[in-house]
Design a protein around this motif. Structure first.
Motif, PDB file in Angstrom:
ATOM      1  N   GLU A  76      34.726  43.621  26.456  1.00 23.70           N
ATOM      2  CA  GLU A  76      33.236  43.635  26.623  1.00 23.70           C
ATOM      3  C   GLU A  76      32.894  42.912  27.881  1.00 23.70           C
ATOM      4  O   GLU A  76      32.083  43.533  28.312  1.00 23.70           O
ATOM      5  CB  GLU A  76      33.105  42.584  25.365  1.00 23.70           C
ATOM      6  N   LEU A  77      33.902  42.697  29.029  1.00 20.08           N
ATOM      7  CA  LEU A  77      33.591  42.207  29.536  1.00 20.08           C
ATOM      8  C   LEU A  77      33.580  43.231  30.977  1.00 20.08           C
ATOM      9  O   LEU A  77      32.068  43.466  31.812  1.00 20.08           O
ATOM     10  CB  LEU A  77      34.534  41.002  30.654  1.00 20.08           C
ATOM     11  N   LYS A  80      30.819  44.936  30.285  1.00 19.56           N
ATOM     12  CA  LYS A  80      29.428  44.417  30.705  1.00 19.56           C
ATOM     13  C   LYS A  80      29.395  45.154  32.424  1.00 19.56           C
ATOM     14  O   LYS A  80      28.082  44.933  32.968  1.00 19.56           O
ATOM     15  CB  LYS A  80      29.115  43.643  30.348  1.00 19.56           C
ATOM     16  N   LYS A 135      32.634  38.360  41.189  1.00 26.30           N
ATOM     17  CA  LYS A 135      31.797  37.742  40.273  1.00 26.30           C
ATOM     18  C   LYS A 135      32.023  36.982  38.602  1.00 26.30           C
ATOM     19  O   LYS A 135      32.113  35.707  38.704  1.00 26.30           O
ATOM     20  CB  LYS A 135      30.417  38.249  39.557  1.00 26.30           C
ATOM     21  N   TYR A 136      32.861  37.688  38.040  1.00 27.72           N
ATOM     22  CA  TYR A 136      33.973  37.745  37.189  1.00 27.72           C
ATOM     23  C   TYR A 136      35.172  37.275  37.320  1.00 27.72           C
ATOM     24  O   TYR A 136      36.262  37.886  36.725  1.00 27.72           O
ATOM     25  CB  TYR A 136      33.422  38.335  36.025  1.00 27.72           C
ATOM     26  N   ARG A 137      35.775  37.046  38.267  1.00 32.75           N
ATOM     27  CA  ARG A 137      36.942  37.584  38.134  1.00 32.75           C
ATOM     28  C   ARG A 137      38.243  36.464  37.732  1.00 32.75           C
ATOM     29  O   ARG A 137      37.015  35.234  37.677  1.00 32.75           O
ATOM     30  CB  ARG A 137      37.573  37.438  39.929  1.00 32.75           C
TER      31      ARG A 137
ATOM     32  N   SER B  32      36.309  33.649  32.776  1.00 35.67           N
ATOM     33  CA  SER B  32      35.399  34.458  32.737  1.00 35.67           C
ATOM     34  C   SER B  32      34.072  33.200  31.725  1.00 35.67           C
ATOM     35  O   SER B  32      33.236  32.656  31.603  1.00 35.67           O
ATOM     36  CB  SER B  32      34.434  35.740  32.863  1.00 35.67           C
ATOM     37  N   LYS B  37      30.746  31.331  33.158  1.00 35.80           N
ATOM     38  CA  LYS B  37      30.594  32.708  33.375  1.00 35.80           C
ATOM     39  C   LYS B  37      30.332  33.394  32.901  1.00 35.80           C
ATOM     40  O   LYS B  37      29.475  34.251  32.636  1.00 35.80           O
ATOM     41  CB  LYS B  37      31.213  32.818  34.627  1.00 35.80           C
ATOM     42  N   TYR B  38      30.679  33.985  31.463  1.00 38.04           N
ATOM     43  CA  TYR B  38      30.136  34.763  30.354  1.00 38.04           C
ATOM     44  C   TYR B  38      30.576  33.511  28.771  1.00 38.04           C
ATOM     45  O   TYR B  38      31.475  33.845  28.862  1.00 38.04           O
ATOM     46  CB  TYR B  38      31.121  35.657  31.283  1.00 38.04           C
ATOM     47  N   ASP B  39      28.991  34.391  28.258  1.00 36.14           N
ATOM     48  CA  ASP B  39      28.783  34.516  26.903  1.00 36.14           C
ATOM     49  C   ASP B  39      29.788  35.640  26.005  1.00 36.14           C
ATOM     50  O   ASP B  39      29.735  36.465  26.538  1.00 36.14           O
ATOM     51  CB  ASP B  39      27.750  33.917  26.498  1.00 36.14           C
TER      52      ASP B  39
END
Lengths: 137, 65
Positions: A76-77, A80, A135-137, B32, B37-39
Motif C-alpha cells: 500500500e505505501l 501511494k 520521504k518514506y524511506r 514509515s 509518516k504513514y497511516d
C-alpha cells in the motif's frame, strides 16, 4: 508459513517489475526503430511501416495493463507513492501544456511538440517517485 | 495518528524486516508507520492488531485535535 507467503509475494512483485521494465524498454526501442526507419528510409513498403506501427501500438497497450497489474501487486505505501507521482505528473503536464499552448498562440514560442509534453510528464513522474521514496524511506 | 508498533515489535525482538514479512508489506512501510509518516489502511491495521493479539485502538492512538 506466513514468512514464506510474504517472500513469495515480494518475489512476484519483483518479477512483475522486471517484466514491466523489459516490456517498456522493448516498446520504446521499437518505437525509436520505427521513427528512425521512416526518417532514413529503411522500410521498403507502407505495409511494413503500418504493420510495425500497429504492433508497437498493441505492445504499448499491453504495457499499460502490465503497469496496472504491477500497481496492484505493490504494497500500500508503494502504491501511494505511485499514485502521488501519477497525480503530480498529470497535473504538471496539463498546466504546462496549457501554458505552452498560450505561449504558442501569443507567438512567443514556436509550435509545441508532443515529445516535449511526454518529456515533462516523464521528468515530473520520475522526480515525484524519487521524492516519495526519499520521504518514506 | 500515533502508534505503538515499534514498542510491540521490540518486545518480540523482531526486526522491521521480520514484521514486514509477517504482514506481507515492505520494510519501508513498517518504518514509515513506526515514524508516524504513514497511516496504514484499515485492513493492514486489523492485520497488525491480529498479529500482536491486541485491540486495534491499543496499538493506534488518535492524536488529540
Amino acid at each position: 508459513m506466513s514468512e514464506l507467503t510474504a517472500s513469495t509475494s515480494q518475489q512476484k512483485q519483483m518479477k512483475k517489475s522486471v517484466t514491466f521494465v523489459a516490456s517498456t524498454f522493448i516498446w520504446i526501442a521499437l518505437m525509436t526503430f520505427i521513427d528512425k526507419g521512416i526518417l532514413y528510409g529503411w522500410f521498403t513498403s507502407d505495409l511494413q511501416i503500418n504493420l510495425l506501427i500497429a504492433f508497437d501500438t498493441m505492445l504499448g497497450i499491453v504495457v499499460i495493463f502490465m503497469f496496472i497489474k504491477l500497481l496492484k501487486a505493490m504494497d500500500e505505501l508503494q502504491r501511494k507513492i505511485q499514485f502521488d507521482a501519477l497525480a503530480f505528473s498529470m497535473g504538471a503536464t496539463i498546466v504546462s501544456s496549457i501554458t505552452y499552448s498560450l505561449l504558442t498562440t501569443a507567438q512567443i514560442v514556436k509550435d509545441s511538440e508532443t515529445s516535449d509534453i511526454i518529456l515533462i510528464m516523464t521528468v515530473c513522474y520520475m522526480a515525484s517517485v524519487i521524492y516519495g521514496q526519499v520521504k518514506y524511506r | 495518528m500515533k502508534n505503538r508498533l515499534k514498542v510491540l515489535r521490540a518486545e518480540r525482538d523482531w526486526t522491521q524486516a521480520d514484521l514486514a514479512n509477517k504482514l506481507d508489506v515492505s520494510r519501508q512501510t513498517i518504518n514509515s508507520i513506526e515514524k508516524d509518516k504513514y497511516d496504514p489502511s484499515l485492513p493492514l491495521a486489523f492485520k497488525i492488531a491480529r498479529l500482536f493479539e491486541q485491540p486495534i485502538e491499543s496499538i493506534f492512538i488518535e492524536k488529540e485535535a
